[in-house]
Design an enzyme around this catalytic site. Structure first.
Site, short mmCIF file in Angstrom:
data_model
loop_
_atom_site.label_atom_id
_atom_site.label_comp_id
_atom_site.label_asym_id
_atom_site.label_seq_id
_atom_site.Cartn_x
_atom_site.Cartn_y
_atom_site.Cartn_z
N ASP A 196 -78.21 49.52 18.61
CA ASP A 196 -77.93 48.19 18.07
C ASP A 196 -78.70 47.16 18.89
OD1 ASP A 196 -76.95 45.80 17.14
OD2 ASP A 196 -74.87 46.46 17.04
N GLY A 199 -69.34 43.85 19.29
CA GLY A 199 -67.98 44.16 18.90
C GLY A 199 -67.72 45.66 18.89
N ILE A 237 -73.23 37.75 23.91
CA ILE A 237 -71.90 38.33 23.86
C ILE A 237 -72.00 39.86 23.76
CG2 ILE A 237 -70.88 36.28 22.82
CD1 ILE A 237 -70.97 37.72 20.11
N HIS A 239 -76.91 39.91 21.53
CA HIS A 239 -76.26 40.56 22.66
C HIS A 239 -77.18 40.68 23.88
CE1 HIS A 239 -73.25 41.38 19.67
NE2 HIS A 239 -74.14 42.02 18.94
#
Length: 276
Positions: A181, A204, A201, A186
């Site tokens: 990913d 998830g 961040i 991120h």
């Protein structure tokens, strides 16, 4: 603007293969220290693949999911479910298809629901099914159906049976992205700022994988093969370096759970893990 024509279209199949090294890389990305997940040559310990590795496989090799002419920095993962039709091996090959199953107009944004199905390439037997929802901020107001509103989830009235703690590394997102990913939200501070975040961040699905790993170790005796389903809503972002607290209430066939930061923000809600 979101492309309505993607609704119902089945994409694929794409063939995905993974190796024991990929399983190790994913395990380290979700903070694994358990030898069965993080090593392949420990005395008396057989390597296991974490079941949530299946979700990382959906990021490998196929074209990225395209929602239309939308700002990808404003796309947030809203929910994830995973059903393992049989335990995930440490190496294998699957054929994967993907389909957008619903597009809802939530006013401030659009909610897109998708389904991924995987079958083992050598036998044709079902491997896993993953259902996800993403929220496209600013893409609402197109006149579509609002869709059902899930009731606000409340944890059981009793204190949790266990509270599990894990402090994410400041480099957690950089480790996790090695499993496929590569969303710059991120890793790239400039891109994250465009999405309204002070800094990149955590994925998830990394928080989701960490939570599942902790529950497997604590409640299932480390038996990853016992996981049947995992479901959770993603309700707030995690910053790399934050501590996570997983509160779990045991059931006869698994547990319900909620994951929060040490500061009290709920980051995974309405969690449910079922076991074989």
């Amino acid at each position: 603007m979101i492309d309505q024509s993607i609704l119902g279209v089945v994409e694929g199949p794409w063939r995905k293969s993974w190796t024991p090294d990929d399983a190790l890389r994913y395990a380290v990305g979700v903070g694994a220290h358990e030898l069965a997940f993080a090593t392949e040559n420990s005395t008396g310990v057989d390597q296991q693949a974490l079941p949530t590795l299946a979700l990382a496989l959906t990021h490998w090799t196929e074209p990225a999911q395209v929602f239309g002419d939308v700002d990808e920095s404003l796309v947030l993962h809203a929910g994830q479910s995973l059903e393992l039709h049989r335990p995930l091996p440490v190496a294998g090959t699957v054929e994967v298809t993907r389909q957008v199953t619903d597009i809802f107009d939530k006013g401030s944004g659009a909610l897109v629901l998708s389904r991924v199905d995987a079958v083992h390439a050598d036998t044709g037997q079902p491997a896993f099914t993953a259902r996800s929802s993403v929220f496209l901020r600013g893409e609402g107001g197109f006149g579509g159906e609002r869709g059902p509103s899930a009731p606000r989830w409340q944890p059981p009235d009793s204190p949790p049976d266990v509270v599990l703690r894990f402090t994410t590394s400041p480099t957690q997102a950089l480790l996790y992205r090695l499993s496929g990913d590569r969303n710059p939200l991120h890793s790239d501070p400039v891109y994250a700022a465009k999405g309204g975040f002070a800094r990149p961040i955590l994925h998830g699905l990394c928080t989701y994988g960490i939570t599942c790993r902790l529950l497997i170790t604590e409640l299932l005796g480390g038996g990853a093969h016992r996981v049947s389903t995992v479901d959770a809503r993603m309700s707030a972002p995690v910053l790399p370096g934050e501590e996570l607290l997983v509160s779990a209430w045991q059931l006869a066939d698994g547990a319900v759970f909620r994951t929060c930061t040490a500061a009290g923000a709920v980051v995974l809600d309405a969690g449910r893990l079922t076991s074989r």
